[in-house]
Design an enzyme around this catalytic site. Structure first.
Site, PDB file in Angstrom:
ATOM      1  N   ASN A   1      62.414  58.431  30.577  1.00  0.00           N
ATOM      2  CA  ASN A   1      62.489  57.000  30.304  1.00  0.00           C
ATOM      3  C   ASN A   1      61.403  56.331  31.137  1.00  0.00           C
ATOM      4  O   ASN A   1      61.567  56.150  32.339  1.00  0.00           O
ATOM      5  CB  ASN A   1      63.884  56.479  30.675  1.00  0.00           C
ATOM      6  CG  ASN A   1      63.992  54.975  30.514  1.00  0.00           C
ATOM      7  OD1 ASN A   1      63.090  54.338  29.973  1.00  0.00           O
ATOM      8  ND2 ASN A   1      65.088  54.406  30.984  1.00  0.00           N
TER       9      ASN A   1
ATOM     10  N   LYS B   1      60.462  53.384  31.116  1.00  0.00           N
ATOM     11  CA  LYS B   1      60.758  51.972  31.407  1.00  0.00           C
ATOM     12  C   LYS B   1      59.499  51.131  31.160  1.00  0.00           C
ATOM     13  O   LYS B   1      58.726  51.469  30.260  1.00  0.00           O
ATOM     14  CB  LYS B   1      61.321  51.822  32.832  1.00  0.00           C
ATOM     15  CG  LYS B   1      62.508  52.762  33.056  1.00  0.00           C
ATOM     16  CD  LYS B   1      63.281  52.498  34.314  1.00  0.00           C
ATOM     17  CE  LYS B   1      64.414  53.509  34.434  1.00  0.00           C
ATOM     18  NZ  LYS B   1      65.267  53.296  35.591  1.00  0.00           N
TER      19      LYS B   1
ATOM     20  N   HIS C   1      71.445  51.104  28.474  1.00  0.00           N
ATOM     21  CA  HIS C   1      70.967  51.417  29.825  1.00  0.00           C
ATOM     22  C   HIS C   1      71.469  50.338  30.795  1.00  0.00           C
ATOM     23  O   HIS C   1      71.566  49.166  30.425  1.00  0.00           O
ATOM     24  CB  HIS C   1      69.436  51.481  29.838  1.00  0.00           C
ATOM     25  CG  HIS C   1      68.904  52.076  31.098  1.00  0.00           C
ATOM     26  ND1 HIS C   1      68.809  51.347  32.265  1.00  0.00           N
ATOM     27  CD2 HIS C   1      68.489  53.322  31.397  1.00  0.00           C
ATOM     28  CE1 HIS C   1      68.331  52.134  33.222  1.00  0.00           C
ATOM     29  NE2 HIS C   1      68.136  53.338  32.728  1.00  0.00           N
TER      30      HIS C   1
ATOM     31  N   GLU D   1      70.076  48.811  33.096  1.00  0.00           N
ATOM     32  CA  GLU D   1      69.147  47.690  33.279  1.00  0.00           C
ATOM     33  C   GLU D   1      69.303  46.684  32.139  1.00  0.00           C
ATOM     34  O   GLU D   1      69.211  45.476  32.340  1.00  0.00           O
ATOM     35  CB  GLU D   1      67.708  48.218  33.379  1.00  0.00           C
ATOM     36  CG  GLU D   1      67.469  48.865  34.745  1.00  0.00           C
ATOM     37  CD  GLU D   1      66.496  50.032  34.735  1.00  0.00           C
ATOM     38  OE1 GLU D   1      65.689  50.148  33.790  1.00  0.00           O
ATOM     39  OE2 GLU D   1      66.557  50.844  35.679  1.00  0.00           O
TER      40      GLU D   1
ATOM     41  N   GLU E   1      74.675  57.704  34.073  1.00  0.00           N
ATOM     42  CA  GLU E   1      73.726  57.236  35.076  1.00  0.00           C
ATOM     43  C   GLU E   1      74.449  56.308  36.054  1.00  0.00           C
ATOM     44  O   GLU E   1      74.588  55.112  35.779  1.00  0.00           O
ATOM     45  CB  GLU E   1      72.587  56.459  34.409  1.00  0.00           C
ATOM     46  CG  GLU E   1      71.795  57.260  33.393  1.00  0.00           C
ATOM     47  CD  GLU E   1      70.391  56.707  33.238  1.00  0.00           C
ATOM     48  OE1 GLU E   1      69.456  57.487  33.446  1.00  0.00           O
ATOM     49  OE2 GLU E   1      70.224  55.525  32.936  1.00  0.00           O
TER      50      GLU E   1
ATOM     51  N   GLY F   1      66.781  54.760  40.708  1.00  0.00           N
ATOM     52  CA  GLY F   1      65.628  54.214  41.427  1.00  0.00           C
ATOM     53  C   GLY F   1      65.862  54.023  42.912  1.00  0.00           C
ATOM     54  O   GLY F   1      65.074  53.375  43.595  1.00  0.00           O
TER      55      GLY F   1
ATOM     56  N   SER G   1      67.670  59.120  40.084  1.00  0.00           N
ATOM     57  CA  SER G   1      66.909  59.799  41.143  1.00  0.00           C
ATOM     58  C   SER G   1      66.889  61.321  40.977  1.00  0.00           C
ATOM     59  O   SER G   1      66.951  62.065  41.965  1.00  0.00           O
ATOM     60  CB  SER G   1      67.441  59.412  42.525  1.00  0.00           C
ATOM     61  OG  SER G   1      67.321  58.010  42.729  1.00  0.00           O
TER      62      SER G   1
HETATM   63  P1  13P Z   1      65.284  57.046  38.158  1.00  0.00           P
HETATM   64  O1  13P Z   1      65.098  58.489  37.760  1.00  0.00           O
HETATM   65  O2  13P Z   1      63.995  56.356  38.477  1.00  0.00           O
HETATM   66  O3  13P Z   1      66.339  56.896  39.207  1.00  0.00           O
HETATM   67  O4  13P Z   1      65.834  56.287  36.843  1.00  0.00           O
HETATM   68  C1  13P Z   1      66.871  56.833  36.124  1.00  0.00           C
HETATM   69  C2  13P Z   1      67.009  56.077  34.873  1.00  0.00           C
HETATM   70  O5  13P Z   1      67.387  54.920  34.863  1.00  0.00           O
HETATM   71  C3  13P Z   1      66.665  56.753  33.607  1.00  0.00           C
HETATM   72  O6  13P Z   1      67.081  56.012  32.518  1.00  0.00           O
END
Ligand code: 13P
Length: 253
Positions: free
Chosen positions: A9, A11, A98, A100, A170, A176, A216
């Site tokens: 992803n 982003k 997601h 976010e 997740e 992150g 992560s």
């Molecule tokens: P990170 O791997 O940067 O923690 O993000 C995970 C994520 O949100 C994948 O959709």
């Protein structure tokens, strides 16, 4: 047998040139080293790069996914992208729900359910995210939260439709932050999710569902996460932006 999946992803990262460079590097790495058996790689770039990614994927070993889709068919929704548009670009997967999007764009379980319907109508497989925030984990509510997200977002589907769905657990506190769930924490929730699916659709459907871990995940911890019986791969954020790291994770099965 359910697939092992490593999905990147991206982003909101990379300009066009950087995106091309990343794909080039991933392709070179894939030519150099084959993915483990039964492993699927999915790249989920920002919308403007989907077509370019689709073209590359024609003669390579990865599938292409979008990061979002609108819940309506078509029409006056300025700035939005429909499932039909994604289908016309040969996009085969799409991330939905997601954390976010839930946190910044008000994506509720009801909206997730509608997005999933749009995707399935257009032959695109949803990668549906679930997971609790830190306060919910600290209050021991992670199972309730995940049950609600899965039930309200997905359990209106028929068993046949559900067979197209990929789940990504997740935990929001791990995204992150550099703080990864322990392999035990991941396995515990993944087994719980598979149990929910088995209760609703039966064991055969549950056994065929790929459940990915996200938060992560990196080359150094992927192996012990993926070694768990109910962890079928990862949805990778930061570490998917470097070909070497992403390949390191893909080779961890
Ligand atoms: P990170 O791997 O940067 O923690 O993000 C995970 C994520 O949100 C994948 O959709």
């Amino acid at each position: 047998m359910r697939k092992n999946i490593v999905a990147g992803n991206w982003k909101m990262n990379k300009n066009f040139e950087e995106a091309e460079e990343l794909i080039d590097n991933i392709m070179t790495a894939l030519e150099d080293k084959e993915l483990p058996e039964n492993t699927l790689m999915i790249l989920c770039p920002p919308f403007p790069y989907l077509e370019m990614c689709s073209e590359y994927s024609d003669d390579s070993y990865f599938a292409v996914g979008a990061q979002n889709v609108n819940e309506n068919d078509k029409g006056a929704y300025t700035g939005e992208v429909s499932a039909e548009m994604l289908r016309s670009l040969e996009v085969d997967y799409c991330i939905v729900g997601h954390s976010e999007r839930r946190a910044y764009y008000g994506e509720t379980d009801a909206i997730v359910a509608r997005k999933v319907d749009q995707l399935l109508k257009n032959d695109i497989r949803p990668i549906v995210c679930c997971g609790e925030v830190l306060e919910e984990r600290e209050a021991g509510k992670q199972f309730d939260v995940v049950r609600r997200q899965i039930t309200d977002g997905l359990f209106h589907l028929s068993a046949e439709q559900f067979g197209q769905v990929v789940i990504a657990y997740e935990p929001v506190w791990a995204i992150g932050t550099g703080k990864t769930a322990t392999p035990q924490q991941a396995q515990e929730i993944h087994a719980f999710i598979r149990g929910l699916i088995a209760e609703k659709y039966g064991k055969a459907v549950a056994d065929e569902t790929s459940i990915l871990y996200g938060g992560s995940c990196k080359p150094s911890n992927a192996k012990e996460l993926f070694a768990n019986p109910d962890v079928d791969g990862g949805l990778i954020g930061g570490a998917s932006l470097k070909a070497e790291d992403f390949m390191g994770i893909a080779l961890a099965f």
